[in-house]
Every structure is written in structure tokens, then in C-alpha cells.
Design a protein around this motif. Structure first.
Motif, PDB file in Angstrom:
ATOM      1  N   ALA A  79      -8.934  76.785 -81.795  1.00 24.90           N
ATOM      2  CA  ALA A  79      -7.852  76.642 -80.814  1.00 24.90           C
ATOM      3  C   ALA A  79      -6.505  76.488 -81.516  1.00 24.90           C
ATOM      4  CB  ALA A  79      -8.120  75.434 -79.912  1.00 24.90           C
ATOM      5  N   PHE A  80      -6.486  75.756 -82.613  1.00 21.13           N
ATOM      6  CA  PHE A  80      -5.245  75.571 -83.368  1.00 21.13           C
ATOM      7  C   PHE A  80      -4.762  76.900 -83.939  1.00 21.13           C
ATOM      8  CE2 PHE A  80      -2.853  74.346 -87.225  1.00 21.13           C
ATOM      9  CZ  PHE A  80      -1.869  73.586 -86.624  1.00 21.13           C
ATOM     10  N   ARG A  81      -5.686  77.689 -84.484  1.00 18.73           N
ATOM     11  CA  ARG A  81      -5.313  79.009 -85.010  1.00 18.73           C
ATOM     12  C   ARG A  81      -4.797  79.925 -83.900  1.00 18.73           C
ATOM     13  NH1 ARG A  81     -10.639  79.904 -88.233  1.00 18.73           N
ATOM     14  NH2 ARG A  81     -10.429  78.251 -89.752  1.00 18.73           N
ATOM     15  N   VAL A  82      -5.429  79.862 -82.746  1.00 12.71           N
ATOM     16  CA  VAL A  82      -4.989  80.670 -81.608  1.00 12.71           C
ATOM     17  C   VAL A  82      -3.577  80.272 -81.204  1.00 12.71           C
ATOM     18  CG1 VAL A  82      -5.380  81.098 -79.137  1.00 12.71           C
ATOM     19  CG2 VAL A  82      -7.297  81.201 -80.744  1.00 12.71           C
ATOM     20  N   ALA A  83      -3.316  78.965 -81.131  1.00  8.80           N
ATOM     21  CA  ALA A  83      -1.977  78.483 -80.758  1.00  8.80           C
ATOM     22  C   ALA A  83      -0.934  78.958 -81.770  1.00  8.80           C
ATOM     23  CB  ALA A  83      -1.969  76.959 -80.652  1.00  8.80           C
ATOM     24  N   LEU A  84      -1.242  78.876 -83.052  1.00 11.15           N
ATOM     25  CA  LEU A  84      -0.300  79.352 -84.078  1.00 11.15           C
ATOM     26  C   LEU A  84      -0.039  80.843 -83.922  1.00 11.15           C
ATOM     27  CD1 LEU A  84      -1.498  77.496 -87.315  1.00 11.15           C
ATOM     28  CD2 LEU A  84       0.519  77.004 -85.929  1.00 11.15           C
ATOM     29  N   ALA A  85      -1.110  81.612 -83.731  1.00 13.47           N
ATOM     30  CA  ALA A  85      -0.963  83.064 -83.595  1.00 13.47           C
ATOM     31  C   ALA A  85      -0.212  83.428 -82.324  1.00 13.47           C
ATOM     32  CB  ALA A  85      -2.344  83.728 -83.597  1.00 13.47           C
ATOM     33  N   ALA A  86      -0.453  82.682 -81.266  1.00 10.46           N
ATOM     34  CA  ALA A  86       0.133  83.018 -79.975  1.00 10.46           C
ATOM     35  C   ALA A  86       1.609  82.661 -79.886  1.00 10.46           C
ATOM     36  CB  ALA A  86      -0.627  82.315 -78.853  1.00 10.46           C
ATOM     37  N   ASP A  87       1.994  81.549 -80.475  1.00 11.47           N
ATOM     38  CA  ASP A  87       3.308  80.985 -80.174  1.00 11.47           C
ATOM     39  C   ASP A  87       4.348  81.013 -81.289  1.00 11.47           C
ATOM     40  OD1 ASP A  87       2.594  80.373 -77.588  1.00 11.47           O
ATOM     41  OD2 ASP A  87       1.888  78.373 -78.097  1.00 11.47           O
ATOM     42  N   THR A  88       3.951  81.217 -82.518  1.00 12.17           N
ATOM     43  CA  THR A  88       4.901  81.064 -83.618  1.00 12.17           C
ATOM     44  C   THR A  88       6.114  81.970 -83.478  1.00 12.17           C
ATOM     45  OG1 THR A  88       3.158  80.300 -85.100  1.00 12.17           O
ATOM     46  CG2 THR A  88       5.185  81.133 -86.122  1.00 12.17           C
TER      47      THR A  88
END
Length: 177
Positions: free
Chosen positions: A101-110
Motif C-alpha cells: 500500500a505504501f508503494r502504491v501511494a508513492l507511485a500514485a501521488d508523488t
């Protein structure tokens, strides 16, 4: 003749493979929506986290008696924190482990948050006396709202572009379905 048949079969398989990817990309675009409404929704999501972080950073920086630079840096850090947190919360609800989930958030929002923060803070930087406005001043709130609106307008096409390529918030949508 055998070589020609093999080349034809390889060509046919390659064309089918390309068509298969194009078909999935086309449907992924419609299922997740690569339209302006989807991009605007993704941008609004980022804007929410950014606005929470910006305001909290300004409140804390003011309460600590900090100057413009440390207060702005805190606001930016909190904008990223809250932007990622909102995405993380939704992906965790889908039953994904924290690390994924953390990786998804980084990929989605950075990219989205970075563009939003660059524009938002850039507007405040060039606005005469907006950086020196205090929380109780109308100029503080007016300049913040206008800078966030401009950031939203600039970031929405960025999100449309990333979603259309299966990146950004398109990654999050895979976990919401």
C-alpha cells in the motif's frame, strides 16, 4: 515455404499480442476512466491532502514562531504526508499489506503532489506580501485558495496524462475494484 508460414504465424501472433495490449489499455482507460472527470477527481484527492498539510504546516510554523522558509518546508512535508496518507488509507481498506500500500501511494501521488506543491508555493512566492500574511489575515486565506485553485488547474492535465498511461492514480484504482 515453411519459413514463410513461420514468419506469418510469428507476425500474426505479434499483431494479436499488440492488439491484446491495445484492447486492455483501451478498456483500462474506460474502466478507470482517463477522462477529465477522473483526472479532476484524482487531483481533488491530492488537493485535499495538500490543503490539510499546507494549513497545518502554516498553523504549526506560526505557533512555533518560525520564519517563512521553515514554515513552508514543514507545510510541504505535511502536504506530502497527508496526500500519501489519504491514498494509503484507501488502499489498506482494500486488504493490501502496508508495504504494498505504501508503494502504491508513492507511485500514485508523488508526481501529482510535487506539481501541486510547486505551483501552489510558486504562486505564494510571487504574490506580493502573501508570504508575510498571517493566519488571521484575509490575504493569507485568499492567496492560499487562489494558489490551490491554480495548482488544481495545472495538476489535472498531469494526472490525466499519468492515468492514461496506467500510472499515477490508475495504480490506486486497481486496488479499489
Amino acid at each position: 515455404m515453411g519459413v514463410h508460414v513461420m514468419q506469418h504465424e510469428a507476425h500474426t501472433e505479434h499483431v494479436h499480442h499488440d492488439a491484446h495490449h491495445a484492447h486492455h489499455a483501451h478498456h483500462a482507460g474506460h474502466a478507470g476512466g482517463t477522462g477529465w472527470a477522473t483526472a479532476a477527481q484524482a487531483t481533488l484527492h491530492c488537493l485535499t491532502g495538500c490543503a490539510i498539510g499546507e494549513v497545518l504546516g502554516m498553523v504549526l510554523g506560526t505557533a512555533f514562531g518560525w520564519g517563512n522558509l521553515p514554515t513552508t518546508l514543514l507545510a510541504i512535508a505535511l502536504a506530502f504526508f497527508f496526500g500519501y496518507s489519504l491514498t494509503l488509507r484507501g488502499v489498506l481498506r482494500a486488504g493490501v499489506g502496508f508495504r504494498t500500500a505504501f508503494r502504491v501511494a508513492l507511485a500514485a501521488d508523488t508526481l501529482s503532489i510535487a506539481v501541486m506543491e510547486l505551483i501552489d508555493n510558486g504562486v505564494i512566492l510571487v504574490w506580493p506580501s502573501a508570504r508575510d500574511a498571517m493566519l488571521g489575515d484575509a490575504l493569507f486565506w485568499v492567496s492560499l485558495v487562489i494558489s490551490l485553485v491554480i495548482a488544481f488547474v495545472v495538476t489535472t492535465p498531469v494526472n490525466k496524462w499519468t492515468i492514461g498511461r496506467g500510472k499515477g492514480h490508475a495504480v490506486v484504482h486497481r486496488y479499489h475494484h
